[in-house]
Design a protein around this motif. Structure first.
Motif, PDB file in Angstrom:
ATOM      1  N   TYR A   1       0.821  -1.214   0.000  1.00 55.84           N
ATOM      2  CA  TYR A   1       0.000   0.000   0.000  1.00 55.84           C
ATOM      3  C   TYR A   1       0.861   1.273   0.000  1.00 55.84           C
ATOM      4  CZ  TYR A   1      -3.158   3.651   1.575  1.00 55.84           C
ATOM      5  OH  TYR A   1      -3.848   4.824   1.676  1.00 55.84           O
ATOM      6  N   ASP A   2       1.854   1.352   0.882  1.00 55.66           N
ATOM      7  CA  ASP A   2       2.672   2.567   0.986  1.00 55.66           C
ATOM      8  C   ASP A   2       3.426   2.852  -0.311  1.00 55.66           C
ATOM      9  OD1 ASP A   2       1.838   3.082   3.591  1.00 55.66           O
ATOM     10  OD2 ASP A   2       3.463   1.885   4.462  1.00 55.66           O
ATOM     11  N   GLU A   3       3.932   1.820  -0.940  1.00 62.31           N
ATOM     12  CA  GLU A   3       4.626   1.972  -2.227  1.00 62.31           C
ATOM     13  C   GLU A   3       3.671   2.555  -3.267  1.00 62.31           C
ATOM     14  OE1 GLU A   3       5.727  -1.074  -5.766  1.00 62.31           O
ATOM     15  OE2 GLU A   3       6.439  -1.663  -3.791  1.00 62.31           O
ATOM     16  N   HIS A   4       2.452   2.030  -3.325  1.00 59.81           N
ATOM     17  CA  HIS A   4       1.476   2.497  -4.307  1.00 59.81           C
ATOM     18  C   HIS A   4       1.053   3.941  -4.033  1.00 59.81           C
ATOM     19  CE1 HIS A   4       1.456  -1.577  -5.579  1.00 59.81           C
ATOM     20  NE2 HIS A   4       0.670  -2.022  -4.623  1.00 59.81           N
ATOM     21  N   LYS A   5       0.872   4.254  -2.764  1.00 62.96           N
ATOM     22  CA  LYS A   5       0.474   5.605  -2.389  1.00 62.96           C
ATOM     23  C   LYS A   5       1.532   6.611  -2.840  1.00 62.96           C
ATOM     24  CE  LYS A   5      -1.031   8.285   1.615  1.00 62.96           C
ATOM     25  NZ  LYS A   5      -1.251   8.239   3.071  1.00 62.96           N
ATOM     26  N   THR A   6       2.784   6.288  -2.608  1.00 64.35           N
ATOM     27  CA  THR A   6       3.884   7.156  -3.026  1.00 64.35           C
ATOM     28  C   THR A   6       3.907   7.315  -4.545  1.00 64.35           C
ATOM     29  OG1 THR A   6       5.174   6.496  -1.096  1.00 64.35           O
ATOM     30  CG2 THR A   6       6.389   7.441  -2.946  1.00 64.35           C
ATOM     31  N   ALA A   7       3.732   6.221  -5.268  1.00 59.91           N
ATOM     32  CA  ALA A   7       3.751   6.273  -6.734  1.00 59.91           C
ATOM     33  C   ALA A   7       2.616   7.127  -7.274  1.00 59.91           C
ATOM     34  CB  ALA A   7       3.666   4.861  -7.308  1.00 59.91           C
ATOM     35  N   LEU A   8       1.425   6.971  -6.725  1.00 60.06           N
ATOM     36  CA  LEU A   8       0.282   7.744  -7.219  1.00 60.06           C
ATOM     37  C   LEU A   8       0.398   9.220  -6.856  1.00 60.06           C
ATOM     38  CD1 LEU A   8      -2.540   5.151  -6.612  1.00 60.06           C
ATOM     39  CD2 LEU A   8      -1.637   5.917  -8.814  1.00 60.06           C
ATOM     40  N   LYS A   9       0.958   9.522  -5.690  1.00 57.59           N
ATOM     41  CA  LYS A   9       1.194  10.928  -5.333  1.00 57.59           C
ATOM     42  C   LYS A   9       2.221  11.545  -6.277  1.00 57.59           C
ATOM     43  CE  LYS A   9      -0.141  11.143  -0.501  1.00 57.59           C
ATOM     44  NZ  LYS A   9       0.297  11.446   0.860  1.00 57.59           N
ATOM     45  N   SER A  10       3.223  10.780  -6.651  1.00 57.35           N
ATOM     46  CA  SER A  10       4.240  11.259  -7.579  1.00 57.35           C
ATOM     47  C   SER A  10       3.625  11.575  -8.940  1.00 57.35           C
ATOM     48  CB  SER A  10       5.337  10.210  -7.721  1.00 57.35           C
ATOM     49  OG  SER A  10       6.257  10.574  -8.708  1.00 57.35           O
ATOM     50  N   VAL A  11       2.728  10.715  -9.404  1.00 61.43           N
ATOM     51  CA  VAL A  11       2.043  10.957 -10.680  1.00 61.43           C
ATOM     52  C   VAL A  11       1.211  12.233 -10.589  1.00 61.43           C
ATOM     53  CG1 VAL A  11       0.249  10.091 -12.238  1.00 61.43           C
ATOM     54  CG2 VAL A  11       2.016   8.547 -11.398  1.00 61.43           C
ATOM     55  N   SER A  12       0.516  12.407  -9.479  1.00 58.61           N
ATOM     56  CA  SER A  12      -0.307  13.602  -9.284  1.00 58.61           C
ATOM     57  C   SER A  12       0.547  14.871  -9.304  1.00 58.61           C
ATOM     58  CB  SER A  12      -1.061  13.488  -7.961  1.00 58.61           C
ATOM     59  OG  SER A  12      -1.855  14.635  -7.754  1.00 58.61           O
ATOM     60  N   GLU A  13       1.694  14.831  -8.631  1.00 60.87           N
ATOM     61  CA  GLU A  13       2.594  15.989  -8.616  1.00 60.87           C
ATOM     62  C   GLU A  13       3.157  16.265 -10.001  1.00 60.87           C
ATOM     63  OE1 GLU A  13       5.423  15.019  -5.570  1.00 60.87           O
ATOM     64  OE2 GLU A  13       3.905  15.138  -3.993  1.00 60.87           O
ATOM     65  N   SER A  14       3.479  15.219 -10.749  1.00 62.91           N
ATOM     66  CA  SER A  14       3.981  15.383 -12.113  1.00 62.91           C
ATOM     67  C   SER A  14       2.921  16.023 -13.001  1.00 62.91           C
ATOM     68  CB  SER A  14       4.387  14.042 -12.713  1.00 62.91           C
ATOM     69  OG  SER A  14       5.464  13.488 -12.015  1.00 62.91           O
ATOM     70  N   ALA A  15       1.687  15.631 -12.806  1.00 61.42           N
ATOM     71  CA  ALA A  15       0.600  16.183 -13.610  1.00 61.42           C
ATOM     72  C   ALA A  15       0.404  17.663 -13.307  1.00 61.42           C
ATOM     73  CB  ALA A  15      -0.686  15.421 -13.347  1.00 61.42           C
ATOM     74  N   LYS A  16       0.509  18.028 -12.043  1.00 64.59           N
ATOM     75  CA  LYS A  16       0.352  19.425 -11.668  1.00 64.59           C
ATOM     76  C   LYS A  16       1.497  20.273 -12.193  1.00 64.59           C
ATOM     77  CE  LYS A  16      -2.373  18.437  -7.583  1.00 64.59           C
ATOM     78  NZ  LYS A  16      -2.373  18.331  -6.112  1.00 64.59           N
ATOM     79  N   ALA A  17       2.689  19.705 -12.275  1.00 63.86           N
ATOM     80  CA  ALA A  17       3.853  20.436 -12.748  1.00 63.86           C
ATOM     81  C   ALA A  17       3.921  20.515 -14.269  1.00 63.86           C
ATOM     82  CB  ALA A  17       5.126  19.783 -12.211  1.00 63.86           C
ATOM     83  N   ALA A  18       3.221  19.644 -14.959  1.00 59.35           N
ATOM     84  CA  ALA A  18       3.251  19.624 -16.413  1.00 59.35           C
ATOM     85  C   ALA A  18       2.587  20.887 -16.970  1.00 59.35           C
ATOM     86  CB  ALA A  18       2.553  18.376 -16.951  1.00 59.35           C
ATOM     87  N   PRO A  19       3.220  21.553 -17.919  1.00 57.95           N
ATOM     88  CA  PRO A  19       2.690  22.813 -18.435  1.00 57.95           C
ATOM     89  C   PRO A  19       1.351  22.684 -19.164  1.00 57.95           C
ATOM     90  CG  PRO A  19       4.618  22.138 -19.696  1.00 57.95           C
ATOM     91  CD  PRO A  19       4.474  21.171 -18.557  1.00 57.95           C
TER      92      PRO A  19
END
Length: 119
Positions: free
Chosen positions: A96-114
């Motif tokens: 679970y913790d691994e998945h949570k970190t991965a999905l948060k990373s995707v969310s942050e990448s999406a927010k940073a994408a122009p």
């Protein structure tokens, strides 16, 4: 021998989790790209001793990451509320913790994408 027999069940169960919990309109048989992603997620998860819920979440994180790299909106893959849906399945997962970190990373990448206008 047992792994060879359980892999199709494991993959089918993972696809069911994607369709039910993650609300992905994926059909069986999957298109080639999605099939490779799912096969990789299933193989890695079975090797790690995870569950079909883990494999489905690994697939979903990779699928979302690909969408971000392609400049697509995560809304197209029902990403909003994904952490809540995943939290509802946490007892079924070993990573679970691994998945949570991965999905948060995707969310942050999406927010940073122009090109992305948010989630």
């Amino acid at each position: 021998m047992i792994r060879w027999l359980t892999r199709p069940w494991f993959q089918a169960r993972s696809l069911g989790v994607l369709q039910t919990y993650y609300r992905q309109p994926l059909k069986n048989p999957l298109p080639a790209f999605e099939a490779r992603l799912l096969r990789g997620a299933v193989n890695a998860t079975m090797a790690d001793g995870g569950t079909p819920f883990d494999a489905a979440t690994r697939f979903y994180a990779a699928y979302a990451e690909t969408a971000v790299r392609q400049g697509r909106s995560l809304n197209d893959i029902n990403f909003g509320g994904v952490l809540g849906r995943m939290s509802a399945m946490r007892d079924e997962m070993k990573f679970y913790d691994e998945h949570k970190t991965a999905l948060k990373s995707v969310s942050e990448s999406a927010k940073a994408a122009p090109d992305m206008k948010g989630l």
